[in-house]
Enzyme design. Sequence first.
Site, PDB file in Angstrom:
ATOM      1  N   PHE A   1       0.838  -1.201   0.000  1.00  0.00           N
ATOM      2  CA  PHE A   1       0.000   0.000   0.000  1.00  0.00           C
ATOM      3  C   PHE A   1       0.872   1.251   0.000  1.00  0.00           C
ATOM      4  O   PHE A   1       2.063   1.221   0.326  1.00  0.00           O
ATOM      5  CB  PHE A   1      -0.957   0.020   1.201  1.00  0.00           C
ATOM      6  CG  PHE A   1      -0.284   0.174   2.537  1.00  0.00           C
ATOM      7  CD1 PHE A   1      -0.104   1.426   3.118  1.00  0.00           C
ATOM      8  CD2 PHE A   1       0.160  -0.930   3.232  1.00  0.00           C
ATOM      9  CE1 PHE A   1       0.511   1.575   4.346  1.00  0.00           C
ATOM     10  CE2 PHE A   1       0.771  -0.804   4.476  1.00  0.00           C
ATOM     11  CZ  PHE A   1       0.950   0.457   5.031  1.00  0.00           C
ATOM     12  N   CYS A   2       0.250   2.361  -0.415  1.00  0.00           N
ATOM     13  CA  CYS A   2       0.909   3.667  -0.464  1.00  0.00           C
ATOM     14  C   CYS A   2      -0.181   4.723  -0.378  1.00  0.00           C
ATOM     15  O   CYS A   2      -1.322   4.418  -0.038  1.00  0.00           O
ATOM     16  CB  CYS A   2       1.755   3.806  -1.737  1.00  0.00           C
ATOM     17  SG  CYS A   2       0.788   3.644  -3.259  1.00  0.00           S
ATOM     18  N   THR A   3       0.135   5.950  -0.715  1.00  0.00           N
ATOM     19  CA  THR A   3      -0.842   7.040  -0.560  1.00  0.00           C
ATOM     20  C   THR A   3      -2.034   6.882  -1.496  1.00  0.00           C
ATOM     21  O   THR A   3      -3.185   6.869  -1.068  1.00  0.00           O
ATOM     22  CB  THR A   3      -0.169   8.397  -0.816  1.00  0.00           C
ATOM     23  OG1 THR A   3       0.962   8.524   0.039  1.00  0.00           O
ATOM     24  CG2 THR A   3      -1.139   9.538  -0.552  1.00  0.00           C
TER      25      THR A   3
ATOM     26  N   ILE B   1      -4.115   4.368   0.422  1.00  0.00           N
ATOM     27  CA  ILE B   1      -4.653   4.763   1.729  1.00  0.00           C
ATOM     28  C   ILE B   1      -5.838   5.708   1.579  1.00  0.00           C
ATOM     29  O   ILE B   1      -6.837   5.593   2.294  1.00  0.00           O
ATOM     30  CB  ILE B   1      -3.559   5.438   2.578  1.00  0.00           C
ATOM     31  CG1 ILE B   1      -2.408   4.462   2.843  1.00  0.00           C
ATOM     32  CG2 ILE B   1      -4.130   5.963   3.891  1.00  0.00           C
ATOM     33  CD1 ILE B   1      -1.156   5.140   3.369  1.00  0.00           C
TER      34      ILE B   1
END
Length: 277
Positions: free
Chosen positions: A183-185, A212
Amino acid sequence: MLSPYVNIAAYKFVSIDDAAAVRPAFLAECQRLALKGTILLTPEGINLFLAGTRAAIDGFLGWLRADHRFADIHVKESLSAEQPFNKMLVKLKPEIITMKMPLIRPELGRAPAVTPVVLKRWLDAGHDDSGRPVVMMDTRNAFEVDVGTFANTLDYRIDKFSDFPAVVAQQRAALAGTTVVTFCTGGIRCEKAAIHMQEVGFENVFQLEGGILNYFEQVGGEHYNGDCFVFDQRTALNPELAPTPTLHCAGCGATVTPREQLSPQFVEGKHCPHCMG
């Protein structure tokens, strides 16, 4: 009070072989609509962060989606009282996000994705639908992770995304038998990370669809601790997608901006960069 600015973040991995040729048109359309932000055009796709009025954002998206390559681009929205960008830039880059590995070719397929709703169900249960333990893997830089991340996540404390391949290569044996969710932004780094992990032999790797911010939008902040760092003047968004507020230092009384709150000199209730410097 209504927030006058609509902020959008979007990306799509799609082959763009005319980036230099279409760059002037992108810039002209954004300037016509008085938008501000940044658009990256690369051989492997597009990445954009823009802010403007509702009408201007809708006008730009209509113009963008008229190009068949971007017709299905997914956009994440948030609102702000102020314009979070200072200028409008359209840049040509070799990669959407620098990994220094072979470019992603979306025609060859993408890594499997898990939706926020399904991920929350997995995290609630402690395992995926096949009974495998779920391991959350943060693909962001260390300073972003420090603002907030999922509970019990793998954080490799990387300084730049190009460090990720070498670090994750050492984890293949340790992660055998698990389901890894990168996951990331907003989805770019975790999608690229998941594709790379598949290519080097990891099994059961998923990307968090939309990152996210999409998780916040769809299911809120459960299983997540803190806020999500964003690369504009808002600095960070909470699970309600609202900007991190300013604070007043208990030591000197100065206003402490969200970005100043990230300083190691800031300790809530004690001191801040103003009274330390």
